[in-house]
Design an enzyme around this catalytic site. Structure first.
Site, PDB file in Angstrom:
ATOM      1  N   GLY A  78      68.384 -21.596 -99.422  1.00 29.23           N
ATOM      2  CA  GLY A  78      69.245 -22.772 -99.520  1.00 29.23           C
ATOM      3  C   GLY A  78      69.075 -23.438-100.863  1.00 29.23           C
ATOM      4  CB  CYS A 105      64.637 -17.912-100.818  1.00 30.16           C
ATOM      5  SG  CYS A 105      64.769 -18.667-102.438  1.00 30.16           S
ATOM      6  CE1 TYR A 106      64.776 -26.218 -99.002  1.00 37.08           C
ATOM      7  CE2 TYR A 106      65.515 -25.459 -96.844  1.00 37.08           C
ATOM      8  CZ  TYR A 106      65.150 -26.490 -97.689  1.00 37.08           C
ATOM      9  OH  TYR A 106      65.163 -27.785 -97.229  1.00 37.08           O
ATOM     10  CG  HIS A 201      67.574 -13.937-101.768  1.00 33.68           C
ATOM     11  ND1 HIS A 201      68.101 -14.793-100.818  1.00 33.68           N
ATOM     12  CD2 HIS A 201      67.129 -14.729-102.766  1.00 33.68           C
ATOM     13  CE1 HIS A 201      67.996 -16.043-101.239  1.00 33.68           C
ATOM     14  NE2 HIS A 201      67.402 -16.037-102.419  1.00 33.68           N
ATOM     15  CD  GLU A 203      69.319 -12.479 -98.358  1.00 37.84           C
ATOM     16  OE1 GLU A 203      68.165 -12.025 -98.176  1.00 37.84           O
ATOM     17  OE2 GLU A 203      69.533 -13.604 -98.825  1.00 37.84           O
ATOM     18  CG  ASP A 259      91.445  -8.173 -92.228  1.00 38.99           C
ATOM     19  OD1 ASP A 259      90.768  -7.155 -92.030  1.00 38.99           O
ATOM     20  OD2 ASP A 259      91.527  -8.743 -93.327  1.00 38.99           O
ATOM     21  CE  LYS A 401      89.644  -5.018 -94.880  1.00 39.86           C
ATOM     22  NZ  LYS A 401      90.732  -6.017 -94.908  1.00 39.86           N
TER      23      LYS A 401
END
Ligand code: XMP
Length: 545
Positions: A78, A105-106, A201, A203, A259, A401
């Site tokens: 964050g 992280c945060y 991170h 991710e 979509d 997606k």
């Protein structure tokens, strides 16, 4: 001093957790959202491990978390500093739930702070790629190498960092598992409780073995078996939609793309005949597109399909207009007028379903579970304004997606629809450069169909993210038989891209280019020259207008 270089516009903190999926019966992990751009990406990476994961607001009560019964919690990064005045904090009782927690992280700094460590601005900030080295703890029973979080990973990793603050000292309660040149605590584990932290991170794709780290947490630390499938999400969304809609009707705008088709298929499964789909034929569609939608949705789904033939209306409003932004404006306005008119003919419709995906949400700066949906502002053609007065249903709002594609296949949509390249809202209008006429559109449609057919034949369609033909507003001299011709020029565009924000032109082979060119000049009346676009984005854009 911010701990995350890429903050989102706002951090969700709402009273109602309306969008939350009840996952009590399912093995799941929750990500508490402290406002990082990549918070939703964490959830997606966990879902890739076949463990259900959703993003929840950062201050969700410990009691509610206990009810949802997750096997693990992840505290996201964050933009704030944990010692800052209005720094967002979780309910302190989450640390007593007995559930494994990973802080990123945060999030790591929050865990360390909660357990008594001091967080301060680092001597130097770290943004971008850094090498993290795992640390051996001589004199301590634990070593980094036998820790489940780093199981199977090499001693040094290239990771993505984005922080100014850091934990200087792991203190009594934690063990530092890894360091960087400037950060003495780049990964930690609590000595007694199942708490872990990563200053980097895992991710993002720039972090080597990031998915493995997250897999180690959800499987190795939380003990998840990984039995969740996208089909479970379909069931959950179906259940959600049924509950929300009750006896009312839902309108879904179909565009022909993946979509909106997935949304329609999902809702058709959920509420069957209570769904009305509106498909506006604006005359700017690709070859065979309108018939295709009619065939697929009229025949295979038992929905009430309204095909509005608005071709004349759009073309007459666009007559003589060459400016791209002007074209977009007209198309956007007429679309809303046509849609609104048709929607009025559908009684008892309180809901409007839209195929908004997570990247659209982030692009528009709306929060993941914020109270109001924001319509995309940059590319807003096809977006419908809130004044239409419907409540929105956006079942794909948390998904990326590729997850939507998997969902589409699972719902029985055909592969060619699921893998279809994206098509802009203003359609062929922004590929027919200069003034638009029915005749020029027809020429473009034929050329475009040849490009796509040849890419499919060469097995390249899936390797390329977007390809199409463009009709240029110039004529050039040619010769056919003994006659001089003065005809249109078609350009071919094919790009590779991860996110459509940047793109590379695709190196099509001379053979494929040759086939496309020969076929277009032979088969499409009025075109005597074909050129290939070898520009990347930036400096060009993907579309020509
Ligand atoms: P550009 O041309 O900006 O395109 O590089 C990036 C992606 O956005 C699509 N695009 C649009 N989509 N309405 C849309 O719905 C628009 O006005 C629009 N303009 C571009 C484009 O096709 C590509 O996928």
């Amino acid at each position: 001093m911010t701990a995350d270089a890429a903050p989102r516009a706002e951090i969700p903190s709402t009273d109602a957790d309306s969008g939350l999926i009840d996952s009590t019966g399912e093995e799941s992990v929750l990500v508490l959202d402290f406002g990082s751009q990549t918070a939703q990406l964490i959830a997606r990476r966990v879902r890739e491990q076949n463990v259900f994961c959703q993003l929840v607001r950062h201050d969700l009560s410990a009691e509610r978390i206990r009810e949802l019964n997750p096997k693990g919690l992840i505290l996201s990064g964050g933009p704030a500093s944990v010692y800052g005045k209005n720094a967002p904090h979780p309910d302190p009782a989450i640390f007593d739930l007995g559930i494994p927690i990973l802080g990123i992280c945060y999030g790591m700094q929050l865990i360390c702070e909660a357990e008594g460590c001091r967080i301060h601005p680092g001597k130097s900030r770290e943004f971008g790629r850094t090498t993290v080295t795992r640390r051996d703890h001589a004199g301590s029973r634990e070593t980094a190498s036998d820790d489940p979080l780093f199981e199977g990973l090499p001693d040094a990793l290239t990771v993505w960092m984005s922080h100014g603050d850091q934990v200087e000292n792991a203190g009594e309660k934690f063990v530092s598992l890894a360091v960087t040149e400037t950060c003495p605590v780049a990964a930690v584990k609590h000595r007694e409780r199942p708490f872990y932290g990563l200053q980097f991170h895992p991710e993002v794709t720039h972090t080597q073995h990031g998915s493995r780290l997250l897999a180690n947490f959800v499987r190795g630390v939380c003990g998840c078996a990984g039995t969740w499938r996208i089909s479970s999400l379909i069931e959950q969304e179906v259940e959600n939609a049924r509950r929300r809609v009750g006896n009312s009707r839902v309108i879904c705008g179909l565009s022909g793309g993946v979509d909106s088709s997935v949304v329609a298929a999902l809702l058709s499964r959920a509420i069957g005949t209570q769904l009305s789909c509106i498909f506006v034929d604006n005359g700017l569609l690709r070859k065979g597109e309108a018939e295709e939608v009619r065939r697929r949705f009229g025949e295979h789904f038992q929905t009430d399909l309204h095909v509005v033939d608005a071709r004349e209306r759009f073309l007459s409003e666009l007559a003589g207009v060459s400016d791209p932004q002007q074209k977009r404006k007209i198309i956007g306005r007429v679309f809303i007028e046509v849609f609104r008119h048709e929607a009025k003919s559908i009684p008892d419709a309180h809901f409007l379903a839209q195929g908004t995906l997570y990247p659209d949400v982030i692009e528009s700066g709306a929060s993941a579970d914020g109270p109001a949906a924001t319509i995309k502002t940059h590319h807003n053609v096809g977006g419908l304004p809130e004044e239409l007065g419907f409540e929105l249903i956006e079942p794909l709002r948390d998904l990326f997606k590729d997850e939507v594609r998997r969902m589409g296949l699972e719902l029985g949509l055909p592969e060619d629809l699921v893998w279809r390249h994206p098509f802009p809202g203003p359609g062929l209008a922004v590929r027919c450069l200069g003034a638009i006429t029915e005749e020029r559109l027809e020429t473009l449609r034929e050329a475009d169909a040849i490009v796509i057919e040849e890419l499919k034949k060469a097995n390249l369609y899936r390797e390329i993210q977007q390809a199409f033909a463009v009709l240029l507003p110039v004529q050039s001299v040619g010769v056919m038989g003994d006659d001089r011709t003065y005809e249109d020029v078609a350009a071919v565009r094919a790009v590779q891209t991860d996110d459509f924000m940047t793109a590379d032109w695709f190196p099509l082979s001379h053979e494929v280019l040759g086939r496309i060119s020969t076929r277009i000049t032979n088969e499409v009346r009025g075109v005597n020259r074909v050129v290939y676009d070898v520009s990347s984005k930036p400096p060009s854009t993907i579309e020509w207008e």
